[in-house]
Every structure is written in C-alpha cells, then in structure tokens.
Write a protein that holds these residues in place. Structure first.
Motif, PDB file in Angstrom:
ATOM      1  N   SER A 197     -80.978  62.405  -5.139  1.00 45.21           N
ATOM      2  CA  SER A 197     -80.741  63.708  -5.763  1.00 45.21           C
ATOM      3  C   SER A 197     -79.813  63.577  -6.961  1.00 45.21           C
ATOM      4  N   ILE A 198     -80.287  63.999  -8.113  1.00 42.71           N
ATOM      5  CA  ILE A 198     -79.473  63.944  -9.332  1.00 42.71           C
ATOM      6  C   ILE A 198     -78.334  64.956  -9.237  1.00 42.71           C
ATOM      7  N   GLY A 199     -78.623  66.106  -8.649  1.00 44.53           N
ATOM      8  CA  GLY A 199     -77.586  67.123  -8.465  1.00 44.53           C
ATOM      9  C   GLY A 199     -76.459  66.621  -7.592  1.00 44.53           C
ATOM     10  N   ALA A 200     -76.795  65.947  -6.492  1.00 37.61           N
ATOM     11  CA  ALA A 200     -75.769  65.412  -5.595  1.00 37.61           C
ATOM     12  C   ALA A 200     -74.962  64.317  -6.279  1.00 37.61           C
TER      13      ALA A 200
ATOM     14  N   ARG B  82     -73.735  66.533 -19.632  1.00 39.04           N
ATOM     15  CA  ARG B  82     -74.344  65.400 -20.351  1.00 39.04           C
ATOM     16  C   ARG B  82     -74.929  64.368 -19.387  1.00 39.04           C
ATOM     17  N   PHE B  83     -75.173  64.777 -18.156  1.00 35.41           N
ATOM     18  CA  PHE B  83     -75.685  63.866 -17.128  1.00 35.41           C
ATOM     19  C   PHE B  83     -77.082  64.293 -16.682  1.00 35.41           C
ATOM     20  N   CYS B  84     -77.936  63.300 -16.435  1.00 35.94           N
ATOM     21  CA  CYS B  84     -79.284  63.583 -15.930  1.00 35.94           C
ATOM     22  C   CYS B  84     -79.828  62.331 -15.257  1.00 35.94           C
ATOM     23  N   GLY B  85     -81.008  62.452 -14.704  1.00 38.84           N
ATOM     24  CA  GLY B  85     -81.708  61.299 -14.151  1.00 38.84           C
ATOM     25  C   GLY B  85     -82.665  60.729 -15.182  1.00 38.84           C
ATOM     26  N   ILE B  86     -82.797  59.398 -15.198  1.00 36.19           N
ATOM     27  CA  ILE B  86     -83.766  58.732 -16.074  1.00 36.19           C
ATOM     28  C   ILE B  86     -84.412  57.622 -15.255  1.00 36.19           C
ATOM     29  N   HIS B  87     -85.632  57.830 -14.824  1.00 36.05           N
ATOM     30  CA  HIS B  87     -86.285  56.898 -13.896  1.00 36.05           C
ATOM     31  C   HIS B  87     -87.317  56.059 -14.627  1.00 36.05           C
TER      32      HIS B  87
ATOM     33  N   LEU C 177     -87.585  62.128 -16.495  1.00 37.53           N
ATOM     34  CA  LEU C 177     -86.279  62.702 -16.782  1.00 37.53           C
ATOM     35  C   LEU C 177     -86.046  63.863 -15.827  1.00 37.53           C
ATOM     36  N   ILE C 178     -84.831  63.914 -15.240  1.00 34.31           N
ATOM     37  CA  ILE C 178     -84.540  64.913 -14.224  1.00 34.31           C
ATOM     38  C   ILE C 178     -83.209  65.572 -14.552  1.00 34.31           C
TER      39      ILE C 178
ATOM     40  N   LYS D 153     -88.753  67.732 -11.301  1.00 37.60           N
ATOM     41  CA  LYS D 153     -87.747  68.518 -10.602  1.00 37.60           C
ATOM     42  C   LYS D 153     -86.916  67.586  -9.718  1.00 37.60           C
ATOM     43  N   ASP D 154     -85.726  68.042  -9.383  1.00 34.88           N
ATOM     44  CA  ASP D 154     -84.799  67.223  -8.601  1.00 34.88           C
ATOM     45  C   ASP D 154     -85.147  67.302  -7.117  1.00 34.88           C
ATOM     46  N   THR D 155     -86.272  66.659  -6.785  1.00 31.88           N
ATOM     47  CA  THR D 155     -86.743  66.622  -5.400  1.00 31.88           C
ATOM     48  C   THR D 155     -86.899  65.162  -4.991  1.00 31.88           C
TER      49      THR D 155
END
Length: 799
Positions: A126-129, A141-146, A159-160, A189-191
């Motif tokens: 989880s990117i939120g967690a 300025r933070f996100c997921g990049i897979h 990108l999340i 989505k952040d799932t």
C-alpha cells in the motif's frame, strides 16, 4: 509552467530491481547514484559495487553497453545520505517489507531536496500506508512507481498516488519515464498488487489450477498459453521461472494477506499451489537458481514432476487441433473452445473465462478505466490483447452470456455475477468498453478519454486499443505515391515519409525503386525525407526470394544489375540535397543496416539491433556496407594521429565477417553503425516525431550533403595481414573453408583490392568490388545451400 528537470536520480537498494533500474537510467544518460547498506567488512560500498559488477554478467543484459555499469555511482546509507540533496528523483527499491521501507524513509527524509520527488518501486504494498512514515512536507511529493522486470525491456510502469499526492507530481513523473526512460505508463489505484500483477497473478493461479484440474503438463500448458494465445512466448510456467518463484510467491502472499473472502470473491483461488511450495522448499526458484518448473541438463530441457519431486524430459506439445482453433476469428474461436470436448480445449476456455470474469468484477476497484487494465496486461505481461479487448472483439454480449451461464452452472472460480454495467447501459449498447471517445469508467458510468499530457504530443501514432479507431500510420496523412512495396506520404506537407510495406520490410527491386522516387520527390518538394515503416523491424535486408526468379531466368547478370541499382540508391540517399533520416526500430540487418548508414542521420529506438549479417547466408554485404566501413575507417584515421589504416578497419572487419549485431542502439554505436551525432530515442512511439523534427532542423540550418571525395584504403599489405589471421582460424578448425573464402572477400573489399596502402579510391570503386564479390558468391553451390537453408528453416547453415 516550470519544466520538471531530472539532472540526477538516486536509487535506494542494490538488489535485482534496484540495480537494474539504475542500469536503465544509465542507458538513458541519466546520472544515477545507487545506495545500499554499508558492507560489514572492507569497502563500505562493497554491496553496491558487487551489484554493479554483476550487471555486466546478466543475460539478457540490463545495460545497452556493459561498460556503462561503471557510470553508476556507488553509495551507502552510513556515509553518503547527504548526496541525496543533489537528486531530483529518489526511487526506493528495497525488499518488499513495509517495516524496512518505513524505517528507510525516516532515515532519508531529512536529506531529500525540497523540490525532489520520492517514489517507491513496490510490486503491491500500500502506497498510502508507506506514506504514513514520511513527514507531512514530503507526502505530497510521494507516490508509487512500479517498474516491471526486467526494467530495460518491459514497457510497463505503474504510477500510484496517495490521497495527498499532488496531481502535478504524477504528471511530471509520467512525462519523465515516458520520454526519458521509454516506458509506457498506467495509473493504478492503491489496491493490493495494483493492476497488472493483480490481474496477471490471478490469471497465472487460475492457469495452474485449471492445468491441474484437466491433468495437463507444464510444457503443454506453456505451448497453449504462449504465442498461440497471443501472449508472451514463454507461456505460463516458463514465465514464472523468469520472474522468480520466490517473487511470485511473495505477490501471492500479498493477495492472501491484504484481501479476504469479503473483499475479493475469488479469494479461495489465491492459495499457493502445492507445486510452487515444493519447488521453493527445494530452493528451486526458477531461472536465477537454474531450476524451477524447468531446468536445463546439458542440451536437454527437463520439467518438474510434483509426484516424484524430480525432473523428467520436457518437450510435449499441444494437440494441433487447438492450434488451428486459436487461429480462428475471435468469436468463432471462443465458441469452439467452449464447446470443445478434449481437456486442452476445455482448459483454454476456462482460463479465458476466468480472466474475463476476474477483470470485470474488479475493474471498478483497481483501475479508473478498462483501458488501464488492457494496457497493463499488454505492457506488463506481453499480451497481444488485454482481456477486455478480446472479449469485445469476440462479441460483447454473446461472450458475457457464456460467462454468466458458466457462473450460474458453478463452473467458474466463484459465484460472483458479472457487474450490471456488462449487460445494461452504454457498454452493452455500444458493444464493448473501448470506444472512439474513450474507455469505460465504471465509477462515472462514462467512456473516459485518454490522458492528454503534453508528452503524448510526441507520440504521433500513440498505441491504441481495439475500438478506439484513432488514425493509423497505414492510412494517415496525405499519400503521394503507394504501391505494393512502399508508401510515400506526408503529415504536414513539409517532410516526406517513406514506409516500406514488404514482409519484414525486406528490400527488393520494388522497394529500391520506391526509395529512389522518394529522394526525387523530397528534393523537389519537401524539407527532408524520413524512412520510417511504422512498426518493427526497420528492415531485415535484401529480399532474396524476390530476386531469385531473375537469377534463375537471366543468371548472375540479373543479380549484378539489381545490386548496382541498390548501390546507386544508397549513394542517392547519402548525397540527396535534403536531409534523409533513417528512423530505426527493431532489426536493421544486412541491407537494412546499409540503408540506415547511408542516410544523412539516424534516429534510433533504444532497442535497435543493427548489423551486417550477410555471411549467415554465405554472402558479403553488397549494398555499400563494406564501402561504408572502409570510408569511416579512413575518416577516423584522418581525425587521429595514426597513419596506419588497419587498426581502424579491424573492428569493422570483425563485425562484418562475424555478422555481429549490436544488441542495443548503444552497442550499435560502438560497432560504428550509429554515429555519436545520431539520436537514440528511449520510447518507440516518439521515433517518428523526433525524426521529422531532425529533418526540419537540418533543413532550417541550411543542410548541404557531404562533398564527394576520394579516401585512402589499407591496400594489399593490410589484406595479407588479415588473411594470415584467417588462415590460423581455418587451420585451427574455428571456421570452415567457405567461411574463410567469404571473409577473404570481405578483406579484399575493405582494403581496396590489389592496390598499394594509401591509394585513394571512390565509393563507386569499392562498391564495384563489393558487387563482384557478391556475384561470385551467389553462384557458389555452398552459398546457394546456405540461402536455401535460411529460406526453408530460418536458421543459418554452417557448411
């Protein structure tokens, strides 16, 4: 608006993904610092330096040029955190442990620059967690990049965002990874496991479950679920070996830990397969441990057998009746599979039905639109079509009714019905989720257009899905001339585009004539000429099948005429009064390489494979390739302090005599087929845009072609030196007598024939030598055997 400029990137974590992400950044000329823990003994950068050294050994190579590994800067968390202040983007890529990642964020946060973006390369956490461990100032300025593995070759980046991520952060990152790194972006989505792994791993688990139910072996399943099904050639189990069985088990565990029967009706299908458990317990983790579902023993491929926990010979193939079914149109194909009586057909229908069912039930929770799902599966799992595309092509409501009937009959993986939007409303009425105005968004109940960021203006023909009906390169623009071999057209009435239409864009007499016409038209009416054919390959070279009838009817004289005309056109491209640009993507082999090197400039996609490969069919380059090598050697020698031409010829001779192909645009540049002034484009869909821009820039700068001039050749003494080494190779059994003969002819042309060292010659002179040598080989029985062998088997014959 300020442009997001990435001057330096930090990658945190020198494991498999972190090191390879750093390698791809270097491929794309992005300065990168690779961090990891300090080593307990010796140099504190030891962990990172070992990882960097290992990059040079990996196959397929994560680096365009192996030596570029040395451009990656090594650092550790104990001594070098202050270096993060000079980075515009920080990519965290450590192990998939929430607690480890959060601890690292707390350590690095004070050192991240105020303007910099921070992104986590996680496959499903989880990117939120993760963001909760960051100070409030950094969270926007933070996100997921897979990135998908391997990062150099796999197009997909997911990108999340978190609820606090600023929208411009994702826009900036999408622009950078698209143009800067050549990636294709999907926003997820952040799932759990995001989109591609969520759909893809569920699909692999379904495949394993159905394979077990129908009693099919791994090799038969891979034969059925590879290219025959429009998916990656590695199929299912071989793909798992490549990904890593431990990695796959981790992704499955993420589903098990973060979902439940209440949140996912397919939850009962997420159990770790017994065979996967067994292999992991044995330490057989796939390709990286040289044993997984398969292992290689000598030259033999073996497959694992759960019952005996041992390996048995592999190589079983699917029943060809299903191969024929899979070639049918989509609607007929699915009906045949659903009604099949044999286990292989029933298996195929089951995995397709399960895929449709899963994607439809979860679309609303994992993605904004059906486009995101289909593109993620194309780019992340190598599918020719995503699940919604295939469903739509086969007939939306007809397929939906077949799926729902199986659900009702208890044949599906779970009892969850298809969503209401499948049967009622715009999707049902329009016959599918992809329409010209956009793709279905179940949250809004509308067809949503693609994101239209400025970066996508560089993609003139952006990759599209079934049903979108956007303009395609085959018919776009204004056609100036078109026949069976070539289309000459323009998008803006300023630059002419030549698109070769022959199979594999092979160069036969019709293509040669079309290219000659293109130069005439460009000189008379346009600012430049771009040779771009829309898809791969650029060209596999001469169309041998097209010239064989002339050879049979008129003998070698006909071949000499064809070669002379092709050489004339190559020089016509080189000395055209407007800039000629070769827009190279994929293979540019033999005559395709010669076409590229004779243009005024080359704009090449990163994954371009360029080389002179004629020796594979017992010939030598005959359209100016050797002339190009000799001329470039003379030019390079003149620019240096040396007077001996032989050292400057050596690499070119080896490349031609050994049919060496650059395994990237960067390596092709080292071989001399691309120049330092040529442009390497990371994203395939930006190639035409950049090529047209280059043509216009050269024209507006007052382009003039090079003046024809004589240049020195190495002469008979250099030829004798080369022949001496060839004799040793022949006598040592490294090359055959015919290989020796071909290489001798290459040396004869490259050194200028029977002349003194330093003799000044013209391109036409060397091309005549090429032509004579080429024609002497085409009548040689051993060369003819090689040509026939290649045409019939597609593989080189050694004789």
């Amino acid at each position: 608006m300020n442009r997001f400029s990435v001057k330096q990137v930090a990658v945190l974590g020198a494991g498999v993904m972190g090191a390879q992400i750093a390698a791809h950044l270097v491929n794309c000329k992005v300065p990168v610092i690779l961090f990891d823990l300090p080593a307990k003994e010796g140099d504190k950068n030891g962990i990172v330096t070992k990882a960097i050294a290992n990059l040079k050994k990996l196959k397929p190579s994560p680096l365009g040029v192996a030596d570029d590994a040395d451009l990656i800067q090594a650092a550790n968390y104990e001594e070098h955190l202050d270096r993060l202040r000079g980075c515009d983007l920080v990519i965290e890529a450590i192990a998939e442990r929430m607690d480890w990642k959060r601890d690292l964020y707390q350590k690095i946060a004070p050192f991240v620059a105020e303007h910099a973006l921070l992104a986590s390369n996680t496959s499903g956490l989880s990117i939120g967690a993760l963001s909760e461990a960051l100070p409030e100032a950094l969270r926007p300025r933070f996100c997921g990049i897979h990135f998908f593995n391997p990062p150099r070759y796999m197009p997909l980046v997911e990108l999340i965002a978190t609820p606090l991520t600023q929208p411009q952060v994702l826009d900036q990152l999408e622009a950078f990874v698209t143009t800067g790194l050549g990636k294709s972006v999907v926003r997820a989505k952040d799932t759990p496991n995001f989109i591609a792994n969520r759909i893809g791993i569920a699909g692999m688990l379904s495949t394993m479950k159905e394979a077990d139910r129908f009693g099919l072996t791994f090799d038969v399943v891979d034969d059925l679920t590879g290219k025959r099904l429009g998916r990656a050639s590695s199929g299912t189990f071989r793909t798992a070996d490549v990904v890593g069985l431990d990695t796959m088990a981790h992704v499955i565990k993420t589903l098990q830990d973060t979902l439940s029967p209440e949140t996912d009706p397919f939850y009962d299908s997420f159990g770790t397969p017994e065979v996967l458990k067994a292999l992991i317990e044995m330490g057989h983790l796939g390709q990286k441990t040289k044993a997984g579902f398969y292992k290689k023993v000598g030259r033999d491929i073996m497959r694992f057998e759960l019952e005996s926990k041992d390996y048995v010979p592999a190589g079983q193939k699917a029943d060809e009746v299903y191969g024929r079914m899979l070639k049918k149109p989509a609607a007929e194909r699915l009906k045949l599979l659903r009604n099949a009586e044999g286990p292989q057909g029933q298996f195929l229908w089951a995995i397709l039905r399960n895929g449709f069912h899963y994607a439809a039930v979860h679309l609303a929770s994992i993605a904004e639109t059906a486009r995101d799902v289909d593109q993620a599966m194309r780019w992340g799992f190598g599918m020719k079509q995503g699940p919604f595309e295939l469903w739509q092509e086969a007939g939306w409501l007809e397929v939906a009714e077949m799926i729902q009937a199986d659900i009702d009959a208890g044949k599906a993986l779970c009892k969850a019905p298809l969503p209401e939007w499948v049967f009622k409303g715009p999707v049902a009425e329009r016959g599918g989720v992809h329409q010209p105005e956009g793709s279905w968004n179940p949250a809004t109940g509308q067809f949503q257009p693609k994101r239209d960021l400025p970066v996508y203006q560089r993609q003139i023909f952006r990759e599209q899905l079934l049903g979108e009906n956007a303009p395609v390169f085959e018919t776009a623009g204004t056609t100036i001339h078109e026949d069976a071999d070539i289309r000459l057209w323009t998008l803006d009435d300023e630059v002419l585009i030549a698109s070769i239409k022959s199979k594999m864009h092979a160069i036969g007499p019709g293509v040669t004539e079309g290219l000659s016409r293109a130069v005439d038209l460009a000189e008379a009416q346009y600012q430049g000429l771009v040779v771009w054919s829309g898809d791969e390959p650029f060209s596999v070279g001469a169309d041998l099948q097209a010239v064989m009838p002339a050879f049979i009817a008129a003998g070698v004289a006909a071949i000499e005429d064809v070669e002379a005309e092709l050489q004339r056109v190559m020089l016509k491209l080189r000395y055209a009064q407007v800039p000629t640009i070769a827009a190279v993507r994929g293979m540019a082999l033999g005559g395709g390489c010669e076409l590229a090197v004779h243009c005024a400039k080359r704009v090449a996609h990163m994954e371009s494979y360029i080389g002179l490969v004629e020796v594979g069919v017992g010939l030598i380059p005959g359209a100016g390739g050797l002339t190009y090598i000799a001329r470039r050697a003379a030019e390079n020698a003149k620019a240096s302090t040396g007077t001996d031409l032989l050292p400057f010829l050596t690499e070119g001779f080896k490349a031609a005599a050994m049919a060496t192909v650059g395994t990237s645009a960067l390596e092709s540049r080292k071989l001399g087929y691309l120049l330092d002034s040529d442009i390497v484009v990371p994203h395939k869909d930006e190639l035409l845009y950049v090529a047209i821009a280059e043509a216009k820039a050269l024209f507006n700068a007052g382009y003039r072609p090079p003046l024809k001039r004589l240049f020195p050749v190495a002469g008979r003494s250099a030829k004798a030196t080369i022949l001496g080494s060839l004799v040793n190779m022949r006598d040592g059994g490294y090359i055959s007598q015919h290989d020796f003969h071909i290489a001798s002819l290459i040396a004869h042309v490259l050194t200028g024939g029977d002349v003194e060292a330093g003799t000044l010659v013209s391109e036409e002179y060397l091309m005549k030598l090429e032509r004579q040598a080429f024609c002497s080989l085409i009548v040689n029985p051993k060369t003819q055997a090689r040509i026939l062998g290649m045409l019939s088997t597609g593989k080189p014959l050694r004789n």
